[in-house]
Write a protein that holds these residues in place. Structure first.
Motif, short mmCIF file in Angstrom:
data_model
loop_
_atom_site.label_atom_id
_atom_site.label_comp_id
_atom_site.label_asym_id
_atom_site.label_seq_id
_atom_site.Cartn_x
_atom_site.Cartn_y
_atom_site.Cartn_z
N ILE A 86 -0.57 -15.36 22.09
CA ILE A 86 -0.44 -14.68 23.78
C ILE A 86 1.12 -14.52 23.48
N SER A 194 -6.41 -15.81 29.77
CA SER A 194 -6.90 -15.77 28.70
C SER A 194 -8.13 -16.54 29.10
N ALA A 270 -8.30 -12.33 25.66
CA ALA A 270 -7.14 -12.20 26.76
C ALA A 270 -7.01 -10.46 26.90
#
Length: 276
Positions: A86, A194, A270
């Motif tokens: 991320i 996510s 995600a």
């Protein structure tokens, strides 16, 4: 009869020993070790079912109220594998305004504030926010924390980045919140979402396994996300399916947890999306 009683006793002992382990892959791995004496996979599945039946269903608010004090220690391998994927999606956030929707204990809020972002972090759980504020103080970063229920409204402001990690699974309909995100983003601003992977949601697992607590969770497919993103007028830039990383698998092994059998399938999805 004595053999059946002994087997049931072993099942109950294994369930008891599994307390403190949260992610279901960890539970399965640990339980498999305990159940070599029982022997069959069918028996092991019965253990999982027995464990799940012992779970108490509570409201989402109550689940996070009880989970706040141990949230981070319950999911270290999941969080590390997730953040490895991320954080790079966000790029340089120095000087940018960031909204962390459902900030929890402040994992991403603090990480981005350290990188120079101007962070507003909201969560509906006062207990989670209390832990987040404590963590931010310890990290010596300034973050604008607010208690806010996303089902009742949306934070005001214009943001360069909006982050929502493991929050959308609590919404039956994700399109309205995506439209609100679209309004709150600056032009060319980005949003990272996510959520648990649909194949993960398909199995039985409690939201807070370490405390045997569950709360309502909703499952949306990848297609449902893509459709909702499009309807919100946002542009999809990237989709990720996140697995346990090799680094995390090795780290877990040193801690005595075998994640290898569960590292080949994704447990999170995600999405990186952008306002046109």
């Amino acid at each position: 009869w004595m053999e059946k009683s002994a087997r049931l006793r072993n099942l109950l002992i294994a369930v008891k020993l599994s307390e403190g382990l949260n992610f279901s892959a960890t539970f399965r791995s640990e339980a498999e070790e305990k159940f070599k004496v029982v022997g069959t996979y069918k028996t092991f599945i019965k253990v999982q079912d027995l464990s799940f039946k012992m779970v108490k269903t509570v409201s989402i608010k109550d689940a996070y109220k009880h989970w706040a004090s141990r949230y981070e220690e319950d999911l270290p391998y999941l969080f590390e594998s997730e953040s490895e994927k991320i954080i790079p999606l966000l790029g340089n956030v120095k000087g940018k305004t960031v909204l962390d929707l459902g900030c929890g204990t402040g994992r991403y809020s603090i990480a981005l504030a350290k990188k120079g972002a101007i962070v507003t972090a909201v969560d509906f759980s006062k207990e989670m926010l209390a832990v987040a504020k404590k963590n931010a103080k310890k990290a010596n970063v300034k973050i604008n924390f607010k208690q806010f229920d996303l089902k009742k409204g949306f934070p005001k402001g214009d943001f360069d980045v909006i982050l929502s990690i493991l929050v959308f699974g609590h919404f039956k309909n994700i399109e309205p919140i995506l439209k609100k995100i679209a309004k709150a983003l600056k032009v060319k601003g980005i949003c990272i979402i996510s959520t648990f992977h649909p194949q993960k949601q398909g199995g039985k697992f409690a939201l807070v396994q370490s405390l045997r607590l569950d709360a309502r969770k909703y499952t949306q497919t990848k297609k449902q996300y893509l459709d909702a993103i499009k309807k919100a007028g946002l542009l999809l830039e990237k989709t990720l399916e996140i697995k346990f990383s090799k680094k995390v698998v090795l780290k877990a092994k040193k801690d005595g947890v075998n994640l290898e059998p569960y590292s080949h399938k994704p447990f999170l999805m995600a999405f990186k999306i952008r306002k046109k």
